[in-house]
Design a protein around this motif. Sequence first.
Motif, PDB file in Angstrom:
ATOM      1  N   PRO A   1     -35.255  98.248  20.203  1.00 17.49           N
ATOM      2  CA  PRO A   1     -34.970  97.261  21.247  1.00 17.49           C
ATOM      3  C   PRO A   1     -33.533  96.734  21.124  1.00 17.49           C
ATOM      4  N   THR A   2     -32.698  97.098  22.067  1.00 16.13           N
ATOM      5  CA  THR A   2     -31.281  96.751  22.044  1.00 16.13           C
ATOM      6  C   THR A   2     -30.883  96.266  23.433  1.00 16.13           C
ATOM      7  N   ALA A   3     -30.057  95.213  23.499  1.00 23.12           N
ATOM      8  CA  ALA A   3     -29.701  94.687  24.821  1.00 23.12           C
ATOM      9  C   ALA A   3     -28.486  93.785  24.740  1.00 23.12           C
ATOM     10  N   TYR A   4     -27.683  93.823  25.813  1.00 23.79           N
ATOM     11  CA  TYR A   4     -26.689  92.789  26.084  1.00 23.79           C
ATOM     12  C   TYR A   4     -27.345  91.796  27.039  1.00 23.79           C
ATOM     13  N   ILE A   5     -27.313  90.533  26.695  1.00 27.02           N
ATOM     14  CA  ILE A   5     -27.922  89.485  27.529  1.00 27.02           C
ATOM     15  C   ILE A   5     -26.832  88.512  27.934  1.00 27.02           C
ATOM     16  N   VAL A   6     -26.620  88.389  29.246  1.00 28.55           N
ATOM     17  CA  VAL A   6     -25.524  87.573  29.775  1.00 28.55           C
ATOM     18  C   VAL A   6     -26.120  86.409  30.564  1.00 28.55           C
ATOM     19  N   GLU A   7     -25.845  85.198  30.112  1.00 27.96           N
ATOM     20  CA  GLU A   7     -26.358  83.990  30.758  1.00 27.96           C
ATOM     21  C   GLU A   7     -25.183  83.167  31.285  1.00 27.96           C
ATOM     22  N   LYS A   8     -25.204  82.856  32.550  1.00 31.24           N
ATOM     23  CA  LYS A   8     -24.108  82.148  33.196  1.00 31.24           C
ATOM     24  C   LYS A   8     -24.078  80.686  32.764  1.00 31.24           C
ATOM     25  N   ILE A   9     -22.895  80.233  32.309  1.00 31.20           N
ATOM     26  CA  ILE A   9     -22.679  78.817  32.012  1.00 31.20           C
ATOM     27  C   ILE A   9     -22.016  78.135  33.203  1.00 31.20           C
ATOM     28  N   ASP A  10     -20.927  78.721  33.661  1.00 35.57           N
ATOM     29  CA  ASP A  10     -20.295  78.296  34.914  1.00 35.57           C
ATOM     30  C   ASP A  10     -19.656  79.534  35.535  1.00 35.57           C
ATOM     31  N   ASP A  11     -18.815  79.358  36.530  1.00 38.31           N
ATOM     32  CA  ASP A  11     -18.251  80.500  37.249  1.00 38.31           C
ATOM     33  C   ASP A  11     -17.324  81.348  36.394  1.00 38.31           C
ATOM     34  N   THR A  12     -16.788  80.790  35.341  1.00 31.75           N
ATOM     35  CA  THR A  12     -15.807  81.530  34.524  1.00 31.75           C
ATOM     36  C   THR A  12     -16.227  81.672  33.064  1.00 31.75           C
ATOM     37  N   THR A  13     -17.414  81.231  32.718  1.00 37.56           N
ATOM     38  CA  THR A  13     -17.852  81.281  31.319  1.00 37.56           C
ATOM     39  C   THR A  13     -19.311  81.722  31.247  1.00 37.56           C
ATOM     40  N   CYS A  14     -19.625  82.538  30.228  1.00 36.88           N
ATOM     41  CA  CYS A  14     -20.998  83.036  30.047  1.00 36.88           C
ATOM     42  C   CYS A  14     -21.378  82.979  28.571  1.00 36.88           C
ATOM     43  N   LYS A  15     -22.636  82.766  28.345  1.00 35.33           N
ATOM     44  CA  LYS A  15     -23.193  82.924  27.007  1.00 35.33           C
ATOM     45  C   LYS A  15     -23.567  84.401  26.839  1.00 35.33           C
ATOM     46  N   PHE A  16     -23.056  85.007  25.782  1.00 35.05           N
ATOM     47  CA  PHE A  16     -23.266  86.438  25.549  1.00 35.05           C
ATOM     48  C   PHE A  16     -24.095  86.632  24.279  1.00 35.05           C
ATOM     49  N   THR A  17     -25.197  87.369  24.409  1.00 37.56           N
ATOM     50  CA  THR A  17     -26.065  87.673  23.262  1.00 37.56           C
ATOM     51  C   THR A  17     -26.246  89.178  23.184  1.00 37.56           C
ATOM     52  N   TRP A  18     -26.113  89.697  21.973  1.00 39.20           N
ATOM     53  CA  TRP A  18     -26.312  91.137  21.759  1.00 39.20           C
ATOM     54  C   TRP A  18     -27.403  91.316  20.714  1.00 39.20           C
ATOM     55  N   LEU A  19     -28.538  91.850  21.132  1.00 31.68           N
ATOM     56  CA  LEU A  19     -29.618  92.222  20.221  1.00 31.68           C
ATOM     57  C   LEU A  19     -29.457  93.687  19.864  1.00 31.68           C
TER      58      LEU A  19
END
Length: 503
Positions: free
Chosen positions: A433-451
């Motif tokens: 199980p591998t994934a890039y997970i991108v969660e929007k914080i605002d229009d120019t910033t994102c929370k990035f998680t890599w499993l």
Amino acid sequence: MNQHRHINSQPTVSDTLNQVNGQLTDHYQTQLSNDSRTFPLNALYSRSPSITNKRMFQVRRTFLLIVTFDVIFMGLLWIIYNQIKNITIDEAFINDVIKYSIKTSLFDVVGLSLLRFILLMIAYAILKWSHWIFVAFATLGSTGFIIAKTCVFTISKSDKGFTDYGILIVSFILAWIEIWFFDYRVIPHERRLREALNHNDRRPLLGSNSSRSTSPIPPTSNYHSINISDERGQSFYSPVPSIEGSDAEETNIQPVRNIRSDSTISQSMLGTPTSVIEDYNDDEYGKQADEIIERIWGIYQDNNCWIPESKSSDGLDVIAAKNFPKWGKIFRLTSTVTGSREDLVEILFERQEDMSKWNPTVNDCRILEVINTDLYVSYQLINEQAQGIIAKRDFVNLSIRRYIDGIAILAGQACNYPPMPAKDNCVRGENGPTAYIVEKIDDTTCKFTWLLNVDLKGWLPQYLINSSLASAQLTLIESLRNYLSKTVDITSSFSSSTGDLTT
């Protein structure tokens, strides 16, 4: 996107394309008028199954080289052994061969290697059998003889048996190396290659109207598919030039997904209807994708018992790990990235084939098969890690894109894809199980998680694997930031120059 379209619609580019189309059409019509070329090409394909059956794969040649090395090396050791004892070759031949005794002679070990060489060459080089029984018989017989000889052998008092028993030990090890290599390398590797060749070699030489195809480019009227596959599973396609004056695209062909026009992803693959893999249908791939996303989402929401592993020098990128009963250790990188969610999704999913340009750990990245807009089979080759201690690894994954509560999940997991068998020059790894997970914080910033969950295969120390994976994660996030910053700078400068031209 609009800027790219505006540039591509300039009269100069259109005139150039029309001229190239005209030249290709003339060349293609000349080829069609020469009927004598068609027969040899079809004749070559009709003979391809027999060529496939007679070929010797590289992994088998390597095994035969090991067998040859065995007999040569043992003969060399026997000569060196007698030289150490100040015995000439003539005297050694008389003592060890003519006056042979199992208690004093070591030439029988050389003869044992020679017997193995003859048996294995006849079975696997001349007759080209693929069963393990012959190498098993050779190894079992050699092991029994060496054990029996060790029990009755007279140790030389001059060197206290170090040289004597050293030769016996080397012969024992070489015999077991041969059976290990044949059973764990030759048999599975040749099985995968034959499956891939049988899967591809019996395709029609010229593209038909069949709706099923294992190639990334489905057989349509726009392509003549010369799909003669080699040991590396490569295919070749010859495009048919479009008719002069047909600049507009047909309205009945819709692109599988929209990408930027400067992407290196094959436009012929993305601009055609969904292709179908022979071994699996779309429903089975869709079901597997649903299971992967459900698994990834559960891991992402699990915030208990993650143990810190590493972090960047500025402390913004944090890597933690957790052991799961089924998958083992999963690494999780969490960070904040300056960039919109749409840009990140486009770079990491739609333009995945560009990853080798900005990520130094990736050597090659390709899309092998498009299933639908958010699902495809991809291939990735990773460079050497840990200063060359970890060799190149390649991966074949089922790549999925999904959105849950506004969070983009770009997941991947290893899948079976016969047209891309394992290669000899690198190790085939497997992603869990591998994934890039991108969660929007605002229009120019994102929370990035890599499993990240990966089985690198091979015999590697766990601490080395942990260090290598953590380093690869930190390298990717740093490279991604640099690439995003350069992309923003280029886009800004392009926009400003376009505005100046407009005014």
